[in-house]
Design a protein around this motif. Structure first.
Motif, PDB file in Angstrom:
ATOM      1  N   ARG A  51      -8.573  18.508  15.489  1.00 54.86           N
ATOM      2  CA  ARG A  51      -9.520  17.694  16.267  1.00 54.86           C
ATOM      3  C   ARG A  51     -10.241  18.509  17.337  1.00 54.86           C
ATOM      4  N   GLY A  52      -9.534  19.409  17.998  1.00 57.02           N
ATOM      5  CA  GLY A  52     -10.105  20.141  19.120  1.00 57.02           C
ATOM      6  C   GLY A  52      -9.765  19.477  20.450  1.00 57.02           C
ATOM      7  N   VAL A  53     -10.265  20.040  21.512  1.00 56.29           N
ATOM      8  CA  VAL A  53      -9.977  19.552  22.858  1.00 56.29           C
ATOM      9  C   VAL A  53     -11.216  18.890  23.457  1.00 56.29           C
ATOM     10  N   ASP A  54     -10.967  18.021  24.414  1.00 52.95           N
ATOM     11  CA  ASP A  54     -12.074  17.289  25.042  1.00 52.95           C
ATOM     12  C   ASP A  54     -12.740  18.077  26.161  1.00 52.95           C
ATOM     13  N   LEU A  55     -11.969  18.941  26.826  1.00 53.04           N
ATOM     14  CA  LEU A  55     -12.496  19.650  27.985  1.00 53.04           C
ATOM     15  C   LEU A  55     -11.919  21.058  28.030  1.00 53.04           C
ATOM     16  N   VAL A  56     -12.808  22.048  28.186  1.00 51.91           N
ATOM     17  CA  VAL A  56     -12.419  23.444  28.349  1.00 51.91           C
ATOM     18  C   VAL A  56     -12.890  23.918  29.722  1.00 51.91           C
ATOM     19  N   ALA A  64     -13.646  18.906  20.639  1.00 48.95           N
ATOM     20  CA  ALA A  64     -13.660  17.646  19.905  1.00 48.95           C
ATOM     21  C   ALA A  64     -15.048  17.025  20.049  1.00 48.95           C
ATOM     22  N   PRO A  65     -15.376  15.987  19.286  1.00 51.47           N
ATOM     23  CA  PRO A  65     -16.665  15.306  19.475  1.00 51.47           C
ATOM     24  C   PRO A  65     -16.860  14.883  20.938  1.00 51.47           C
ATOM     25  N   PHE A  66     -18.023  15.182  21.478  1.00 50.16           N
ATOM     26  CA  PHE A  66     -18.402  14.890  22.858  1.00 50.16           C
ATOM     27  C   PHE A  66     -17.601  15.715  23.868  1.00 50.16           C
ATOM     28  N   GLY A  67     -17.061  16.851  23.394  1.00 47.93           N
ATOM     29  CA  GLY A  67     -16.314  17.724  24.280  1.00 47.93           C
ATOM     30  C   GLY A  67     -17.220  18.508  25.214  1.00 47.93           C
ATOM     31  N   ARG A  68     -16.606  19.011  26.315  1.00 44.54           N
ATOM     32  CA  ARG A  68     -17.356  19.728  27.356  1.00 44.54           C
ATOM     33  C   ARG A  68     -16.690  21.059  27.670  1.00 44.54           C
ATOM     34  N   VAL A  69     -17.496  22.100  27.807  1.00 45.77           N
ATOM     35  CA  VAL A  69     -17.044  23.375  28.361  1.00 45.77           C
ATOM     36  C   VAL A  69     -17.633  23.482  29.762  1.00 45.77           C
ATOM     37  N   VAL A  70     -16.771  23.690  30.750  1.00 43.95           N
ATOM     38  CA  VAL A  70     -17.231  23.881  32.126  1.00 43.95           C
ATOM     39  C   VAL A  70     -17.018  25.347  32.492  1.00 43.95           C
ATOM     40  N   THR A  71     -18.086  26.024  32.828  1.00 43.61           N
ATOM     41  CA  THR A  71     -18.020  27.427  33.222  1.00 43.61           C
ATOM     42  C   THR A  71     -18.068  27.531  34.744  1.00 43.61           C
ATOM     43  N   TYR A  72     -17.158  28.340  35.313  1.00 46.04           N
ATOM     44  CA  TYR A  72     -17.140  28.458  36.780  1.00 46.04           C
ATOM     45  C   TYR A  72     -16.795  29.874  37.236  1.00 46.04           C
ATOM     46  N   GLY A  73     -17.056  30.858  36.384  1.00 47.63           N
ATOM     47  CA  GLY A  73     -16.816  32.233  36.786  1.00 47.63           C
ATOM     48  C   GLY A  73     -17.127  33.187  35.649  1.00 47.63           C
ATOM     49  N   ASP A  74     -16.893  34.479  35.898  1.00 51.14           N
ATOM     50  CA  ASP A  74     -17.144  35.517  34.892  1.00 51.14           C
ATOM     51  C   ASP A  74     -16.143  36.652  35.101  1.00 51.14           C
ATOM     52  N   LEU A  75     -14.853  36.314  34.964  1.00 49.92           N
ATOM     53  CA  LEU A  75     -13.804  37.292  35.205  1.00 49.92           C
ATOM     54  C   LEU A  75     -13.934  38.498  34.288  1.00 49.92           C
ATOM     55  N   LEU A 114     -25.626  22.733  20.535  1.00 47.27           N
ATOM     56  CA  LEU A 114     -25.053  21.702  21.402  1.00 47.27           C
ATOM     57  C   LEU A 114     -25.413  20.312  20.895  1.00 47.27           C
ATOM     58  N   TRP A 115     -26.672  20.135  20.588  1.00 54.69           N
ATOM     59  CA  TRP A 115     -27.185  18.823  20.170  1.00 54.69           C
ATOM     60  C   TRP A 115     -26.571  18.380  18.845  1.00 54.69           C
ATOM     61  N   LYS A 116     -26.613  19.262  17.843  1.00 48.66           N
ATOM     62  CA  LYS A 116     -26.190  18.877  16.502  1.00 48.66           C
ATOM     63  C   LYS A 116     -24.672  18.691  16.388  1.00 48.66           C
ATOM     64  N   ASN A 117     -23.921  19.278  17.342  1.00 49.29           N
ATOM     65  CA  ASN A 117     -22.459  19.192  17.272  1.00 49.29           C
ATOM     66  C   ASN A 117     -21.844  18.378  18.408  1.00 49.29           C
ATOM     67  N   ASN A 118     -22.676  17.641  19.149  1.00 49.65           N
ATOM     68  CA  ASN A 118     -22.172  16.762  20.215  1.00 49.65           C
ATOM     69  C   ASN A 118     -21.310  17.520  21.225  1.00 49.65           C
ATOM     70  N   ARG A 119     -21.876  18.630  21.717  1.00 45.85           N
ATOM     71  CA  ARG A 119     -21.174  19.474  22.678  1.00 45.85           C
ATOM     72  C   ARG A 119     -21.941  19.499  23.998  1.00 45.85           C
ATOM     73  N   THR A 120     -21.214  19.722  25.070  1.00 46.37           N
ATOM     74  CA  THR A 120     -21.831  19.847  26.388  1.00 46.37           C
ATOM     75  C   THR A 120     -21.352  21.132  27.048  1.00 46.37           C
ATOM     76  N   LEU A 121     -22.276  21.872  27.663  1.00 41.84           N
ATOM     77  CA  LEU A 121     -21.957  23.065  28.446  1.00 41.84           C
ATOM     78  C   LEU A 121     -22.397  22.784  29.880  1.00 41.84           C
ATOM     79  N   ALA A 122     -21.446  22.819  30.807  1.00 42.49           N
ATOM     80  CA  ALA A 122     -21.727  22.483  32.203  1.00 42.49           C
ATOM     81  C   ALA A 122     -21.317  23.639  33.105  1.00 42.49           C
ATOM     82  N   GLY A 123     -21.771  23.613  34.345  1.00 39.19           N
ATOM     83  CA  GLY A 123     -21.435  24.658  35.301  1.00 39.19           C
ATOM     84  C   GLY A 123     -20.933  24.083  36.601  1.00 39.19           C
ATOM     85  N   TYR A 124     -20.115  24.882  37.289  1.00 38.79           N
ATOM     86  CA  TYR A 124     -19.627  24.492  38.621  1.00 38.79           C
ATOM     87  C   TYR A 124     -19.584  25.730  39.504  1.00 38.79           C
TER      88      TYR A 124
END
Length: 332
Positions: free
Chosen positions: A208-213, A230-241, A254-264
């Motif tokens: 299935r995958g995970v909902d939030l990374v 997973a469907p409608f899952g989100r990756v939140v990026t907050y650094g570049d170690l 992102l669009w075709k696979n129901n993915r979100t990439l967000a930043g903090y």
């Protein structure tokens, strides 16, 4: 006053003990006699020059994004905290590796019975952890979370916060297999070696995958994170170690696979929504003091060992939170 700073960018060896003027609090500011200063990877980046060349008093910059200690003086317009009160503070402009530090009152909160050594590791780490989970990540009860750099300060805090807010399962990744044994103590269901996490996540979630990374690493790890959503899952990026070259996400992917990439970015939140930092700092200090969030004591090191502490952070040889003990306070 005594402080630890650097006059030129470079490796850990550029840090040195220096004498700089004791700061004075301006309007809306609080002067804190520092007991402990938290150590964060952003301070490694600061020292290396990723935020620019040093331009502080005498040509020195003093790192340090978070401290705990005692209120020594108040600037005009400050009605709380009070002189003599024990507090923790976030310092977006750095300056924490010193005997005294000035903080905007928006970012200062009473420790509420939490030991000062523990409180020093809260003001930057916990607002970041809450922010990536709740604001950028939109965590909902019952979801599955994957946290990269899982045994670091933000990662280990985020694991406990995710549990408190109803995450069903919490996984993490680490750089080496030797750290995987820390999983249970930090509240993870499992820790995976980062270079092999894609297959491990798919197996653990039965495809299935995970909902939030949560991703502070970047590069190939960030791209792979999108693939385990997973469907409608989100990756939140907050650094570049990993110090990887930036990459461009494919909007169609992102669009075709129901993915979100967000930043903090906590610095941007501090500039544009300072009350958010103060609220999360209060929430974290209260939850840790009451036991609502499990407290993991930090590693306490003498401030005179700051060079070695930076060397270990840069090499990825730490786990959990490390804080520097200033003069008169105990190092473990």
């Amino acid at each position: 006053m005594r402080a630890y700073g650097f006059k030129s960018n470079g490796g850990p060896e550029v840090l040195e003990e220096i004498q700089v003027p004791t700061p004075r609090p301006g309007p809306g500011q609080v002067l804190i006699e520092v007991a402990y200063a938290g150590v964060n990877f952003a301070e490694v980046q600061h020292r290396r020059g990723e935020f620019g060349e040093p331009d502080g008093p005498g040509g020195y910059d003093v790192p340090g994004l978070e401290v705990s200690g005692t209120v020594a003086a108040l600037g005009s317009g400050v009605t709380g905290p009070v002189v003599g009160e024990q507090v923790a503070a976030y310092l977006p402009a750095f300056g924490g590796y010193a005997e005294f530090a000035v903080a905007d009152a928006d970012f200062v909160r009473p420790v509420g019975g939490l030991p000062l050594a523990d409180a020093a590791g809260v003001p930057c780490v916990y607002p970041t952890a809450y922010g990536v989970l709740m604001d950028a990540g939109r965590l909902r009860a019952g979801e599955t979370v994957l946290i990269h750099a899982a045994v670091g300060g933000v990662g280990s805090a985020a694991a406990r916060i995710a549990r408190a807010y109803g995450a069903a399962r919490v996984f993490g990744t680490v750089g080496t297999g030797s750290k995987a044994q820390l999983a249970a103590g930090l509240g993870y269901d499992a820790l995976f070696v980062r270079d092999e996490f894609e297959d491990a996540v798919r197996e653990a979630t039965v495809g299935r995958g995970v909902d939030l990374v949560l991703d502070p690493v970047g590069g190939p790890v960030r791209r792979a994170g999108l693939e385990v959503l997973a469907p409608f899952g989100r990756v939140v990026t907050y650094g570049d170690l990993g110090r990887h070259t930036d990459w461009t996400a494919d909007v169609w992917d992102l669009w075709k696979n129901n993915r979100t990439l967000a930043g903090y970015n906590i610095g941007d939140v501090a500039r544009r929504s300072p009350a958010t930092i103060g609220e999360y700092l209060s929430t974290a200090l209260s939850a840790l003091a009451s036991g609502a969030l499990a407290r993991v004591p930090p590693t306490v090191v003498s401030s005179s060992d700051v060079v070695e502490v930076h060397r270990r952070h840069e090499a990825g040889r730490t786990h959990g939170k490390t804080v520097l003990a200033l003069a008169g306070h105990t190092a473990g």
